[in-house]
Design an enzyme around this catalytic site. Structure first.
Site, PDB file in Angstrom:
ATOM      1  N   ASP A 307     -63.341 -85.738 -81.131  1.00  0.00           N
ATOM      2  CA  ASP A 307     -62.532 -85.021 -81.247  1.00  0.00           C
ATOM      3  C   ASP A 307     -61.301 -85.039 -82.479  1.00  0.00           C
ATOM      4  O   ASP A 307     -60.631 -86.516 -82.535  1.00  0.00           O
ATOM      5  CB  ASP A 307     -61.105 -85.119 -79.532  1.00  0.00           C
ATOM      6  CG  ASP A 307     -62.233 -84.894 -78.552  1.00  0.00           C
ATOM      7  OD1 ASP A 307     -63.203 -84.203 -78.732  1.00  0.00           O
ATOM      8  OD2 ASP A 307     -61.909 -85.053 -77.156  1.00  0.00           O
ATOM      9  N   ASP A 344     -33.263 -80.056 -82.703  1.00  0.00           N
ATOM     10  CA  ASP A 344     -34.418 -80.292 -82.585  1.00  0.00           C
ATOM     11  C   ASP A 344     -34.867 -81.621 -82.205  1.00  0.00           C
ATOM     12  O   ASP A 344     -35.422 -82.519 -82.791  1.00  0.00           O
ATOM     13  CB  ASP A 344     -35.193 -79.422 -82.662  1.00  0.00           C
ATOM     14  CG  ASP A 344     -36.808 -79.256 -82.662  1.00  0.00           C
ATOM     15  OD1 ASP A 344     -37.580 -80.094 -81.648  1.00  0.00           O
ATOM     16  OD2 ASP A 344     -38.231 -78.586 -83.134  1.00  0.00           O
ATOM     17  N   ALA A 379     -40.518 -71.917 -72.426  1.00  0.00           N
ATOM     18  CA  ALA A 379     -42.119 -71.896 -71.812  1.00  0.00           C
ATOM     19  C   ALA A 379     -42.613 -69.867 -72.438  1.00  0.00           C
ATOM     20  O   ALA A 379     -43.140 -69.397 -72.433  1.00  0.00           O
ATOM     21  CB  ALA A 379     -42.365 -71.989 -71.316  1.00  0.00           C
ATOM     22  N   SER A 381     -39.677 -68.224 -73.803  1.00  0.00           N
ATOM     23  CA  SER A 381     -39.142 -66.939 -74.987  1.00  0.00           C
ATOM     24  C   SER A 381     -40.066 -67.784 -76.395  1.00  0.00           C
ATOM     25  O   SER A 381     -40.184 -67.718 -77.124  1.00  0.00           O
ATOM     26  CB  SER A 381     -37.527 -67.708 -75.753  1.00  0.00           C
ATOM     27  OG  SER A 381     -37.990 -69.644 -75.409  1.00  0.00           O
TER      28      SER A 381
END
EC number: 7.2.2.6
Length: 682
Positions: A307, A344, A379, A381
């Site tokens: 992966d 953030d 989720a 915006s």
């Protein structure tokens, strides 16, 4: 991973292994190893001959026959000791797992919700399908799936990793393991197994299982060793009439010594220990293999499906570039992007702040001191940002920013659209920054390829192993990552069906395929793959479909699994080469000693100049026993592993173990003969 590693020779394990070695002298235990059974039968025969000579029933040297008999018993004991020591190390690892199992009570719910009425029942009474409530401080009583709630779980007893993990309902992190402890909050769990069938129970049974099933390669090698034993048995049997016809019959003791020295006792005595040690080394890497067959298959793998996210890349995207819109300078874009990311706390947000600081020396500012309002990501915006001094700065996905701009009466520039496409084509994720209705530019978030991974893939390529990157990205993005990482091929926009089809395609070409997986959607491909490593953090379906479970849940571990499998096969092959090459020196020691009286011309074969026929035979028998003891560390640790092609590996092992198998016995037998002579035992 903090699990305590066992030393190669723990005193407690040595004592237990010696005891078990004696217990394994029973005929039933010896019969499982045909080569060593011949040595055991020879030991019994020479013991009976010694007793007959002592009582005067037959003529012969009771001392010589008795010493030969003693060293034949030592040969059997040393082989038993090697196997018992390997099994003892595995059982010690199993005992550490048993300490995890605790008798406890469980809150069995009458309905599948956390506020339902609960009954306190012993954990041993829980059955598949029962619903239990587990709170902070509780031990999870069964394997299962979280159907409600979320909690921090301490899995160190299983994985050895001290950092807690989050388990929550929904997604690929809903699987929990019995024996682990809830640290905070609560979980409602649906039990997925009955008592005695838990993951922990299966781990313990696999690790300490004394009746280990032989792998296909092990069976094939055992058949070869049996065939060689039969050939040498027939050859030895013909020597008695041959010598008797010459007028001086060779004694049964000498013939038995010759037989034991010629048959491949070295690999015969160590074969089982090598297999057990291979599984033990896998557990030392925090990987649970369901059988030795899985470990062996790992050594034969020639295709790795990897992966992209978390295996080839770090898995957390980092800001790599600021691409301003036409008419906007890069510093302005970087300043706005940093302001929008000050509060953030995601890895992506922190990387934007750091990149702006590195590029333009923009110091990090405190949101509260600026009297600014932080707008968190949602989720709905799909944006986050900051409101400061009548400035409204946002960053987010392309679609979300486009809607935001248009709703504020602005338009989305064509050059920014082009920049977004260019970023995506290069394998990065574009984030767009906007102030009010004005688009300032694009931030490129790139998933960073792990350091050194390209070199590891080059090593795998040398070994003839093909690497294939699996990703859900589009073909252009996948192609960019594949080129940077150095994989041989890739599968873009991968679906469970596409992965399964790819595995079947490679297997139809005669290749063995290894892969990792953690989700229920990975289960079909895991079940099809020859080596399937399921993540411990994954779903129950994934763990049941795989034939290995990585307790650390590290997809990169697949490469280490292949290395351990190859090391086990190399160890078995190297010691087989060494064992068969040994026969040449023993031939030069025993044949002249046994037949020199009948055929004096054979003295020319006594190239080692051994003192006497009896000392030559005894030296060979003693060396044959001692070499097993000297090779036990190699059998348990494995031979030195180097990433080479099959042909280069064959040449290397022939030089080291083939030539070594020829030279070492000549030196060893001669040294033993000299010592016997000095001690007056020759």
């Amino acid at each position: 991973m903090s699990r305590k590693q066992l030393a190669l020779f723990e005193p407690v394990l040595l004592v237990q292994a010696l005891t078990d070695a004696v217990k394994k002298l029973s005929p039933r235990a010896q019969w499982r190893n045909p080569v060593m059974f011949v040595v055991w039968a020879s030991s019994v025969l020479t013991t009976l001959l010694t007793l007959a000579m002592v009582t005067g029933q037959i003529a012969g040297s009771a001392l010589f026959t008795g010493v030969i008999s003693l060293w034949l018993w030592f040969t059997v004991l040393f082989a038993n000791f090697a196997e018992a020591l390997a099994e003892g190390r595995s059982k010690a690892q199993a005992n550490s797992l048993k300490g995890v199992k605790k008798t406890a009570f469980a809150r069995r719910l009458r309905a599948p919700r956390h506020d339902a009425q609960a009954d306190n029942v012993p954990a041993a009474e829980l059955r598949k399908g029962d619903i239990v409530l587990v709170k902070a401080g509780d031990i999870i009583p069964c394997d299962g799936e979280v159907i409600e709630g979320g909690a921090s779980v301490d899995e160190s007893a299983i994985t050895g990793e001290s950092a807690p993990v989050i388990r929550e309902s929904g997604g690929d992190f809903a699987s929990v393991t019995g024996g682990t402890r809830i640290l905070s909050d609560w979980l409602v769990i649906a039990c997925s197994v009955n008592p005695g069938e838990t993951f922990l129970d299966r781990m313990i049974a696999m690790v300490e299982g004394a009746q280990r099933r032989k792998t296909p390669n092990e069976i094939a090698l055992t058949i070869l060793l049996i065939a060689l034993t039969i050939v040498f048995l027939l050859a030895t049997a013909t020597l008695w009439p041959f010598s008797a016809w010459g007028g001086n019959a060779v004694s049964v003791t000498v013939l038995v010594a010759l037989l034991v020295c010629l048959i491949p006792t070295t690999i015969g005595g160590l074969l089982s220990a090598i297999g057990v040690a291979g599984m033990s080394r896998m557990l030392g890497a925090n990987v649970i293999a369901t059988s030795g067959r899985a470990v062996e298959a790992a050594g034969d793998v020639d295709v790795l499906l990897l992966d992209k996210t978390g295996t080839i890349t770090l898995g957390n995207r980092q800001a790599s570039d600021f691409i301003p819109a036409r008419g906007v300078d890069e510093r302005t874009l970087a300043d706005a992007a940093q302001l929008a990311s000050l509060a953030d706390e995601t890895p992506e947000g922190r990387s934007i702040v750091i990149l702006a600081k590195q590029r333009f020396n923009l110091r990090e500012r405190d949101v509260q001191s600026l009297h600014a309002t932080f707008v968190p990501f949602t989720a709905q915006s799909r944006m986050s940002g900051i409101n400061i001094d009548n400035r409204m700065i946002r960053k987010g996905s392309v679609d979300a920013i486009r809607r935001h701009v248009e709703s504020n009466g602005g338009h989305f520039p064509a050059d920014v659209e082009q920049n977004v496409e260019n970023v995506a084509r290069l394998g990065a994720t574009p984030l767009v920054v906007v102030e009010g209705a004005r688009v300032l530019g694009v931030i490129a978030l790139k998933d960073i390829v792990k350091g050194g991974i390209k070199e590891r893939f080059a090593q795998l390529r040398k070994m003839g192993i093909k690497t294939v990157m699996i990703t859900g990205d589009n073909r252009l993005t996948a192609e960019a990552f594949a080129a940077e990482a150095g994989v041989d091929d890739f599968l873009a926009e991968a679906t469970p069906e596409a992965k399964l089809a790819l595995i079947r395609q490679y297997q139809a070409e005669g290749r063995l395929v290894a892969m990792t997986g953690d989700g229920t959607n990975d289960a079909p491909a895991l079940a099809q793959a020859d080596v399937a490593v399921a993540m411990n953090s994954g779903t129950q379906a994934a763990k049941e479909a795989g034939n290995m479970v990585d307790l650390d849940s590290n997809p990169t571990k697949l490469i280490e699994v292949v290395h351990i499998g190859k090391q086990m096969l190399m160890t078995r092959g190297s010691l087989t080469t060494f064992s068969i090459a040994n026969d040449v020196a023993k031939y030069f020691a025993i044949i002249p000693a046994a037949f020199a009286a009948t055929y004096p011309q054979l003295n020319a074969l006594n190239v080692m100049g051994l003192h006497s026929p009896n000392s030559a035979i005894l030296s060979a028998v003693i060396f044959n026993a001692l070499i097993i003891i000297f090779l036990i560390p190699l059998a348990l640790k494995g031979v030195s592993y180097k990433p080479l092609s099959a042909s280069a590996m064959l040449r290397r092992n022939l030089w080291i173990y083939g030539l070594g198998g020829l030279v070492v016995p000549f030196i060893g037998i001669k040294v033993i003969d000299v010592l016997l002579t000095l001690l007056g035992l020759a």
